[in-house]
Design an enzyme around this catalytic site. Structure first.
Site, PDB file in Angstrom:
ATOM      1  CB  VAL A 221      81.711  17.182 -26.159  1.00 33.64           C
ATOM      2  CG1 VAL A 221      82.358  15.818 -26.259  1.00 33.64           C
ATOM      3  CG2 VAL A 221      82.246  18.118 -27.236  1.00 33.64           C
ATOM      4  CB  SER A 222      77.533  19.764 -23.332  1.00 39.32           C
ATOM      5  OG  SER A 222      77.914  19.047 -22.180  1.00 39.32           O
ATOM      6  CB  THR A 223      81.533  21.092 -20.729  1.00 43.57           C
ATOM      7  OG1 THR A 223      81.754  19.750 -20.288  1.00 43.57           O
ATOM      8  CG2 THR A 223      80.113  21.524 -20.384  1.00 43.57           C
TER       9      THR A 223
ATOM     10  CD  GLN B 105      79.955  16.401 -21.571  1.00 38.59           C
ATOM     11  OE1 GLN B 105      79.920  16.815 -22.714  1.00 38.59           O
ATOM     12  NE2 GLN B 105      78.886  15.928 -20.953  1.00 38.59           N
TER      13      GLN B 105
ATOM     14  CB  VAL C 236      75.107  21.817 -28.403  1.00 34.92           C
ATOM     15  CG1 VAL C 236      75.417  22.978 -29.313  1.00 34.92           C
ATOM     16  CG2 VAL C 236      75.440  20.497 -29.098  1.00 34.92           C
TER      17      VAL C 236
END
Length: 279
Positions: A14-16, A19, A53
């Site tokens: 996951v990046s955020t 999400q 990331v």
């Protein structure tokens, strides 16, 4: 080798925080991947999770790098992802990584997309999915840039945090204790005309950044060249009148830019300084 003996590596990312809230959380991806492996008779050997990331490249993702190293060492037969977007959104990274896995005899499979990498047709389908994944990433980046420019034109902040201000919804309000530190930095610089000296003074007085970090010359320079402190918003070299109250006057800000410009003569070329309109 029969399916039930295939060793599966699950990769999740996951990046955020958004999400995670919308159902793309690491746990949700892992549950789906484990169900997929169970249905296909794969043995899950390890879960690799990169949190917070982006998918724009692979090199900076520690767990992805570790997983590929384990594949190099013959520890993995198949990599299972929730979707290709969790694996990468870069077409070049996708091609290079899939070729690396193909040479090793390691397959890449998705829980939500119908492709496989054991045949030429499957690899072609994977390539098309990769193109659309990169297109989505680039389109999202363009939308973010456009949204930030519109915020700047409306005088709204384009940064998450800044010393001297606190966020109040979409607007900035002065943090009076921090504002005094900002004013001190401007006064001190006009007195000594040396960023390194101001940095030492900040450290001796215990002045820190917004998150409590120790002041360095770069952070002091950013404060001295940020037109936000005199009531403007900067975006890509342009300035717009802000909706927030200034901490220093436009005259003080412009005087500091003139001093910085004068001190930079004969040295390495600095980025263009921004001067603000005066009433």
């Amino acid at each position: 080798m029969e399916n039930q003996r295939l060793r599966a590596a699950i990769y999740v990312r996951v990046s955020t925080a958004r999400q995670a809230q919308e159902g793309y959380s690491l746990d949700a991806q892992e549950r789906a991947a484990r169900s997929y492996c169970l249905a296909h008779g794969y043995q899950v050997c390890k879960v690799y999770a990169d949190e917070g990331v982006s998918a724009k490249d692979i090199a900076h993702r520690q767990k992805m790098v570790t997983m590929l190293e384990d594949a190099d060492n013959g520890m993995i037969d198949v990599v299972v992802v929730w979707s290709l977007s969790r694996f990468t959104r870069s077409v070049s990274d996708l091609y290079l990584t899939c070729e690396r896995l193909r040479i090793l005899g390691v397959a890449l499979e998705s829980c939500t997309e119908a492709f496989e990498t054991r045949t030429a047709m499957g690899r072609a389908m994977l390539g098309m999915l990769g193109v659309f994944a990169q297109l989505e990433r680039e389109a999202t980046a363009e939308r973010v840039v456009a949204a930030m420019e519109e915020r700047a034109r409306k005088g709204l902040p384009t940064c998450a945090y800044v010393l001297g201000y606190d966020r109040d919804g979409n607007r900035l309000v002065i943090n009076h204790a921090e504002a005094e530190d900002v004013r001190y930095i401007y006064r001190a610089y006009l007195d000594c005309q040396s960023i390194s000296t101001v940095t030492r003074l900040c450290r001796s007085k215990g002045i820190t950044g917004k998150k409590g970090g120790v002041m360095d010359t770069e952070s002091v320079h950013k404060i001295l060249t940020n037109p936000m402190y005199c009531g403007f918003v900067k975006w890509h070299g342009e300035i717009f009148p802000g909706c927030h109250d200034p901490i220093i006057s436009a005259g003080t800000y412009n005087r500091v830019q003139l001093v910085i410009q004068g001190c930079a003569r004969g040295r390495k070329r600095l980025k263009s300084l921004i001067f603000v309109p005066m009433d």
